[in-house]
Design an enzyme around this catalytic site. Sequence first.
Site, mmCIF file in Angstrom:
data_model
loop_
_atom_site.group_PDB
_atom_site.id
_atom_site.type_symbol
_atom_site.label_atom_id
_atom_site.label_comp_id
_atom_site.label_asym_id
_atom_site.label_seq_id
_atom_site.Cartn_x
_atom_site.Cartn_y
_atom_site.Cartn_z
ATOM 1 N N LYS A 45 -10.415 82.116 66.627
ATOM 2 C CA LYS A 45 -9.236 81.465 66.014
ATOM 3 C C LYS A 45 -8.471 82.461 65.143
ATOM 4 C CE LYS A 45 -10.307 77.560 63.773
ATOM 5 N NZ LYS A 45 -11.135 76.461 63.210
ATOM 6 N N LYS A 47 -9.661 83.481 62.320
ATOM 7 C CA LYS A 47 -9.820 82.970 60.956
ATOM 8 C C LYS A 47 -11.044 83.630 60.305
ATOM 9 C CE LYS A 47 -8.915 78.733 58.579
ATOM 10 N NZ LYS A 47 -8.357 77.397 58.716
HETATM 11 N N1 C2G Z 1 -6.749 69.899 55.371
HETATM 12 C C1 C2G Z 1 -6.007 68.960 54.657
HETATM 13 N N2 C2G Z 1 -5.423 69.329 53.487
HETATM 14 C C2 C2G Z 1 -5.567 70.603 53.011
HETATM 15 C C3 C2G Z 1 -6.331 71.545 53.725
HETATM 16 C C4 C2G Z 1 -6.928 71.171 54.924
HETATM 17 O O1 C2G Z 1 -5.874 67.797 55.090
HETATM 18 N N3 C2G Z 1 -4.962 70.922 51.836
HETATM 19 C C5 C2G Z 1 -7.343 69.463 56.637
HETATM 20 C C6 C2G Z 1 -6.782 70.243 57.823
HETATM 21 O O2 C2G Z 1 -5.532 69.699 58.236
HETATM 22 C C7 C2G Z 1 -7.877 70.016 58.870
HETATM 23 C C8 C2G Z 1 -9.151 69.946 58.007
HETATM 24 O O3 C2G Z 1 -8.726 69.715 56.649
HETATM 25 O O4 C2G Z 1 -7.684 68.753 59.512
HETATM 26 C C9 C2G Z 1 -9.949 71.222 58.065
HETATM 27 O O5 C2G Z 1 -9.081 72.279 57.706
HETATM 28 P P1 C2G Z 1 -9.482 73.772 58.198
HETATM 29 O O6 C2G Z 1 -10.875 74.035 57.802
HETATM 30 O O7 C2G Z 1 -8.403 74.697 57.768
HETATM 31 O O8 C2G Z 1 -9.460 73.559 59.783
HETATM 32 P P2 C2G Z 1 -8.719 74.485 60.856
HETATM 33 O O9 C2G Z 1 -9.103 75.892 60.620
HETATM 34 O O10 C2G Z 1 -7.307 74.086 60.848
HETATM 35 O O11 C2G Z 1 -9.485 74.062 62.211
HETATM 36 O O12 C2G Z 1 -9.786 72.687 66.704
HETATM 37 C C10 C2G Z 1 -9.175 72.449 65.467
HETATM 38 C C11 C2G Z 1 -9.454 73.547 64.475
HETATM 39 O O13 C2G Z 1 -10.832 73.883 64.465
HETATM 40 C C12 C2G Z 1 -9.006 73.108 63.081
#
Ligand code: C2G
Length: 153
Positions: A45, A47
């Site tokens: 990803k 990340k």
């Molecule tokens: N999130 C949120 N508010 C934030 C930060 C994160 O609602 N201030 C939500 C994101 O939208 C996501 C979840 O928390 O639904 C997890 O965020 P991440 O760990 O950043 O996930 P991400 O890397 O976007 O992975 O296949 C999908 C991906 O694996 C999503």
Amino acid sequence: MDKTVITYGTFDMFHIGHLNLLRRLKAMGDRVIVAVSTDEFNQRKGKKTLIPYDQRAAIVGAIDCVDLVIPEESWEQKLRDVKEHDVDVFAIGNDWQGKFDFLEDLCEVVYLPRTKDISTTDLKRSLKRFLSIPQEDLSKAFEVLELLRRDLE
Ligand code: C2G
């Protein structure tokens, strides 16, 4: 008939934005499944994570509104997961708006508003700034804070 909700994410440096999302998922159904991105998948990803997968999965699994944690190892697994776990709702933050509409043939797809003013990226940036402050400056700042606290007593 139990309603199953699934979401996917990295959940690095678990914070209130993650918790708010998971609580909203619990409010939408009876069973919440969270697929936590493995370290290998995060590399794909693009990340960088601070906390390794096993700890991120353990923290998410300890949240009382989470019923099951599975590893997220690929983009493609969502189709299989929705079928295998008899999922009724796929939900994720609206930073992914529209990206997973292909699941609509199998389950409801919901994009939820993100929690404002919090993100793992911001936390890492604040931590970096804090750690770059020279130790003696920090000690002086804490001394001043202690004096102010005593004055306020
Ligand atoms: N999130 C949120 N508010 C934030 C930060 C994160 O609602 N201030 C939500 C994101 O939208 C996501 C979840 O928390 O639904 C997890 O965020 P991440 O760990 O950043 O996930 P991400 O890397 O976007 O992975 O296949 C999908 C991906 O694996 C999503």
